[in-house]
Write a protein that holds these residues in place. Structure first.
Motif, mmCIF file in Angstrom:
data_model
loop_
_atom_site.group_PDB
_atom_site.id
_atom_site.type_symbol
_atom_site.label_atom_id
_atom_site.label_comp_id
_atom_site.label_asym_id
_atom_site.label_seq_id
_atom_site.Cartn_x
_atom_site.Cartn_y
_atom_site.Cartn_z
ATOM 1 N N LYS A 228 20.465 39.503 9.485
ATOM 2 C CA LYS A 228 20.396 39.981 8.108
ATOM 3 C C LYS A 228 19.635 38.992 7.242
ATOM 4 N N HIS A 229 18.687 39.512 6.443
ATOM 5 C CA HIS A 229 17.923 38.641 5.541
ATOM 6 C C HIS A 229 18.799 38.183 4.380
ATOM 7 N N THR A 230 18.538 36.968 3.924
ATOM 8 C CA THR A 230 19.231 36.451 2.747
ATOM 9 C C THR A 230 18.270 35.606 1.936
ATOM 10 N N ASP A 231 18.407 35.677 0.612
ATOM 11 C CA ASP A 231 17.604 34.826 -0.268
ATOM 12 C C ASP A 231 18.293 33.504 -0.547
ATOM 13 N N THR A 232 19.496 33.345 -0.033
ATOM 14 C CA THR A 232 20.234 32.099 -0.237
ATOM 15 C C THR A 232 19.665 31.006 0.661
ATOM 16 N N THR B 79 7.339 31.531 7.647
ATOM 17 C CA THR B 79 6.846 32.900 7.563
ATOM 18 C C THR B 79 6.473 33.355 8.964
ATOM 19 N N THR B 80 5.942 34.545 9.058
ATOM 20 C CA THR B 80 5.521 35.043 10.367
ATOM 21 C C THR B 80 4.297 34.305 10.889
ATOM 22 N N SER B 81 3.669 33.488 10.024
ATOM 23 C CA SER B 81 2.507 32.701 10.456
ATOM 24 C C SER B 81 2.884 31.294 10.895
ATOM 25 N N THR B 82 4.145 30.934 10.733
ATOM 26 C CA THR B 82 4.594 29.606 11.143
ATOM 27 C C THR B 82 4.512 29.481 12.668
ATOM 28 N N PRO B 83 4.066 28.325 13.183
ATOM 29 C CA PRO B 83 4.032 28.158 14.648
ATOM 30 C C PRO B 83 5.389 28.449 15.279
ATOM 31 N N ALA B 84 5.359 28.878 16.517
ATOM 32 C CA ALA B 84 6.599 29.257 17.199
ATOM 33 C C ALA B 84 7.570 28.095 17.313
ATOM 34 N N VAL B 85 7.039 26.882 17.462
ATOM 35 C CA VAL B 85 7.885 25.700 17.613
ATOM 36 C C VAL B 85 7.330 24.576 16.745
ATOM 37 N N GLU C 264 17.195 27.097 15.633
ATOM 38 C CA GLU C 264 16.458 28.356 15.604
ATOM 39 C C GLU C 264 16.485 28.889 14.179
ATOM 40 N N PHE C 265 15.298 29.089 13.596
ATOM 41 C CA PHE C 265 15.189 29.580 12.230
ATOM 42 C C PHE C 265 14.525 30.958 12.217
ATOM 43 N N THR C 266 14.774 31.685 11.143
ATOM 44 C CA THR C 266 14.240 33.036 10.992
ATOM 45 C C THR C 266 13.210 33.073 9.867
ATOM 46 N N PRO C 267 12.023 33.605 10.101
ATOM 47 C CA PRO C 267 11.026 33.731 9.034
ATOM 48 C C PRO C 267 11.587 34.511 7.851
ATOM 49 N N GLY C 268 11.235 34.068 6.649
ATOM 50 C CA GLY C 268 11.700 34.735 5.443
ATOM 51 C C GLY C 268 12.949 34.124 4.847
ATOM 52 N N ILE C 269 13.586 33.216 5.582
ATOM 53 C CA ILE C 269 14.779 32.526 5.081
ATOM 54 C C ILE C 269 14.426 31.051 4.889
ATOM 55 N N THR C 270 14.862 30.472 3.778
ATOM 56 C CA THR C 270 14.540 29.082 3.461
ATOM 57 C C THR C 270 15.648 28.154 3.961
ATOM 58 N N TYR C 271 15.234 27.029 4.563
ATOM 59 C CA TYR C 271 16.180 26.078 5.139
ATOM 60 C C TYR C 271 15.965 24.704 4.496
ATOM 61 N N LYS C 272 17.052 24.126 3.999
ATOM 62 C CA LYS C 272 16.981 22.833 3.321
ATOM 63 C C LYS C 272 17.731 21.773 4.135
ATOM 64 N N PHE C 273 17.019 20.687 4.473
ATOM 65 C CA PHE C 273 17.618 19.553 5.176
ATOM 66 C C PHE C 273 18.053 18.530 4.122
ATOM 67 N N MET D 32 13.226 10.594 16.712
ATOM 68 C CA MET D 32 14.582 10.609 16.156
ATOM 69 C C MET D 32 15.171 12.023 16.130
ATOM 70 N N GLY D 33 14.298 13.039 16.160
ATOM 71 C CA GLY D 33 14.789 14.403 16.034
ATOM 72 C C GLY D 33 14.569 15.228 17.280
ATOM 73 N N SER D 34 14.508 16.536 17.084
ATOM 74 C CA SER D 34 14.293 17.468 18.187
ATOM 75 C C SER D 34 13.300 18.522 17.707
ATOM 76 N N TYR D 35 13.549 19.798 17.998
ATOM 77 C CA TYR D 35 12.579 20.804 17.596
ATOM 78 C C TYR D 35 13.267 22.052 17.051
ATOM 79 N N VAL D 36 12.452 22.846 16.346
ATOM 80 C CA VAL D 36 12.915 24.084 15.735
ATOM 81 C C VAL D 36 12.114 25.238 16.324
ATOM 82 N N LYS D 37 12.808 26.279 16.728
ATOM 83 C CA LYS D 37 12.146 27.479 17.235
ATOM 84 C C LYS D 37 12.210 28.550 16.153
ATOM 85 N N PHE D 38 11.061 29.164 15.854
ATOM 86 C CA PHE D 38 11.000 30.140 14.776
ATOM 87 C C PHE D 38 10.903 31.583 15.282
#
Length: 500
Positions: free
Chosen positions: A27-31, A123-129, A68-77, A140-146
C-alpha cells in the motif's frame, strides 16, 4: 482428503507443493518512513565483519541491515544519535563508493546531532540496488533493493571451436541488445571446462601512470595523460607532481599529489610542502572527497577532524595546488533543489579554470556552463536540496595585479581596509587589514599623517613574517602590501620615506 494451508502468497498442500500462486500487495503512503541509525563496533552479524572499517551501521536495531524499499515512498535515515558523529550516511552505486548516488537524496544537519538525517525518495528510475555507506569510512553499511528494474529479455550463448580457441557468442532470443558489458569489481574470471582460464583484471585498485605528454614516468594499471603546451611531470614514488603553465588566464599551478596509507586511528598526515590556504587542498579518503570542514592544516601537516582518526588501511590522497602566479578561490553554497545559478568572486576567464563538486562528487563540465562570475547548471541538473555545492576557481593573480584599478580613500579615523584600495592617512588612526585575505590581495598605503603614531593592525595575519602590528614611523612614505600566505603574511613592497 488433502489438507491445504493458506498464506498470503500461495496455497500449499501437505507435500509442500504450491497449488496456486498469488501476489504481494504494498500500500502506498505519503508518510515518511523513519529508520533509526546508530553506529557500533562490528560483530560477526555484520555482512562486512572483518572488512573495511571496524565500525558498522545499525538500522532499526539490525546490524548491517539489508533493506527493501518501494518507489514512491520516502525513507528517512535518522542520524541524531551521538554514535553517528563523523559517519555521514550516503548512497552509492557500488560498495567501494566509486560512484555516489544523489538523485532524490537530501541531507540535513550534522550526524550525531539532533535532527540530522539522510533521506531518499526512490522512483521507478532509481537503480535496482544502492549501497548505503559512510562517506568517510569503508564498508560500514550494506545495500538497499528497490525492485525497480525487471527484464524479460533472454539470451543464449553459442560455443564454437575455432582451432585451438573457443568462441563464446551471445545471441539475443527476445532481447533488443546483444551487447554484454562486464564491469570489473575485483576480478572477472571466465573458466573453460578443462580449467584453462581467461581473466579480466579489475582496475579498481590499480595505480596511476603519470605521463609528460606521452613519456611514461611509472608503470601502474591506468594512465593519467596531461596534454598541453607547457606540461611537466616528476616523481616516481608515492608523490607525483604535475606542473601546468599558461593558458586562458589561469596562471601557473603545480599539482602535488601525496598518497598515504593510514595506520590505525591516524589523524595527522605530512605532505611535501606547506599550502598557502585550505582552499589549495583536496583530501580524499578511499576516493571519497572530504569537505574543507573535515580537516585543518598547520605547516605541511594535514589533520583530520575526527576523534577516532582514520581507519587502518584507508588510502589517503592529498592534492595540493601549489600556485605560482595564481590563487585558489573556494565558493560554497547549499543547494535547494531548484536554483541552478551560483556565483564566484572573480570573473571566470575559462571554464577549465573551475571545478564543481556536489556533496564532494566532481561534476562533469558538460553539466554546467560558466560566464562572467556565474556558474549555471543545465536544465534538470539543479543541485538537490541540502547538498553542498563547491566551486573551486583558479584565478591568475598576475593578470589581476596588472589590471587592478585601485580605489582611493583619504582617512583620518580608524578604518577597516579592503583589497585594491589606496589609503591616504592624514591623522593618527588605525588601518585594520582584512581578516581573511586571499593570496595575491593587494593594499596600497601613503602616510601623510605627519605623525609617527599611525598603525596598520595585522588582524590575525603576520606582517613581514612577524605577528606584530605595523607602526608607521616614516613620514611621507608610500608602499604596497601584498598577502603572500599564512607563513609570511603581508609583504611590504617599495617602502620609502624619511625617519620620523
Amino acid at each position: 482428503m488433502s489438507i491445504k494451508f493458506k498464506s498470503k502468497l500461495s496455497e500449499i498442500d501437505v507435500d509442500g507443493k504450491i497449488v496456486q500462486s498469488k501476489h504481494r500487495v504494498i500500500k502506498h503512503t505519503d508518510t515518511v518512513q523513519d529508520l533509526v541509525v546508530t553506529v557500533i563496533t562490528k560483530t560477526a552479524a555484520h555482512p562486512e565483519f572483518g572488512n573495511g572499517s571496524s565500525s558498522g551501521f545499525v538500522i532499526d536495531g539490525v546490524e548491517g541491515a539489508y533493506l527493501e524499499f518501494t518507489p514512491g515512498i520516502t525513507y528517512k535515515f535518522d542520524q541524531s544519535d551521538s554514535s553517528n558523529a563523523n559517519h555521514p550516511l550516503r548512497f552509492y552505486e557500488d560498495s567501494a563508493k566509486a560512484t555516489a548516488y544523489t538523485t532524490g537524496v537530501t541531507t540535513s544537519g550534522t550526524p550525531g546531532s539532533a535532527g540530522a538525517y539522510t533521506q531518499i525518495a526512490p522512483t521507478t528510475s532509481t537503480p535496482a540496488v544502492l549501497f548505503y555507506q559512510c562517506s568517510a569510512h569503508s564498508l560500514m553499511g550494506s545495500y538497499v533493493k528497490f525492485g525497480t528494474v525487471t527484464s524479460t529479455d533472454t539470451y543464449s550463448i553459442n560455443v564454437a571451436q575455432d582451432g585451438g580457441n573457443v568462441d563464446l557468442n551471445l545471441d539475443a532470443a527476445s532481447g533488443t541488445d546483444s551487447t554484454v558489458q562486464l564491469t570489473a569489481g575485483s576480478n572477472i574470471t571466465l573458466t573453460r571446462n578443462d580449467a584453462n582460464q581467461v581473466t579480466i583484471a579489475s582496475t579498481a585498485s590499480g595505480g596511476v601512470t603519470v605521463q609528460e605528454e606521452g613519456s611514461s614516468l611509472s608503470t601502474e594499471a591506468t594512465t593519467l595523460n596531461f596534454v598541453g603546451d607547457s606540461v611537466t611531470a616528476s616523481g616516481t614514488g608515492a608523490t607525483k607532481t604535475i606542473t601546468i603553465t599558461g593558458g586562458s588566464g589561469a596562471g601557473t599551478v603545480t599539482i602535488e599529489k601525496n598518497t598515504i596509507t593510514a595506520t590505525a586511528s591516524q589523524v595527522n598526515f605530512t605532505i611535501d610542502s606547506e599550502p598557502a590556504s585550505v582552499n589549495n587542498l583536496q583530501v580524499y579518503l578511499d576516493g571519497v572527497y572530504q569537505a574543507k570542514s573535515n580537516y585543518t592544516f598547520s605547516g605541511n601537516t594535514i589533520s583530520i577532524n575526527s576523534p577516532t582518526g582514520v581507519d587502518a588501511g584507508v588510502k589517503v590522497e592529498i592534492i595540493h595546488l601549489k600556485v605560482v602566479d595564481a590563487r585558489v578561490e573556494l565558493n560554497s553554497y547549499t543547494g535547494d533543489g531548484s536554483d541552478r545559478t551560483f556565483s564566484t568572486q572573480s570573473n571566470i576567464n575559462n571554464k577549465n579554470n573551475v571545478q564543481v563538486y556536489i556533496d564532494g562528487v566532481y561534476q562533469s563540465k558538460d553539466t554546467y556552463d560558466a560566464s562572467g562570475t556565474i556558474v549555471t547548471f543545465n536544465t534538470g541538473n539543479a543541485p538537490p536540496n541540502g547538498t553542498t555545492v563547491e566551486l573551486l576557481h583558479i584565478v591568475s593573480t598576475s593578470s589581476e595585479n596588472e589590471l587592478a584599478n585601485y580605489n582611493v580613500s583619504v582617512i583620518s579615523a580608524n578604518t577597516n581596509a579592503q583589497k585594491d584600495y589606496l589609503y591616504v592617512l592624514t591623522a593618527t588612526c588605525t588601518l585594520t587589514l582584512p581578516s581573511a585575505p586571499s593570496v595575491g590581495d593587494s593594499i596600497k598605503i601613503s602616510n601623510r599623517s605627519g605623525v609617527a603614531t599611525a598603525t596598520v593592525a595585522r588582524n590575525g595575519k603576520k606582517i613581514m613574517g612577524a605577528a606584530e602590528d605595523l607602526t608607521l614611523d616614516k613620514l611621507n612614505s608610500g608602499f604596497e602590501m601584498i598577502f603572500s600566505g599564512d607563513a609570511q603574511g603581508w609583504i611590504l613592497i617599495g617602502v620609502e620615506g624619511v625617519e620620523a
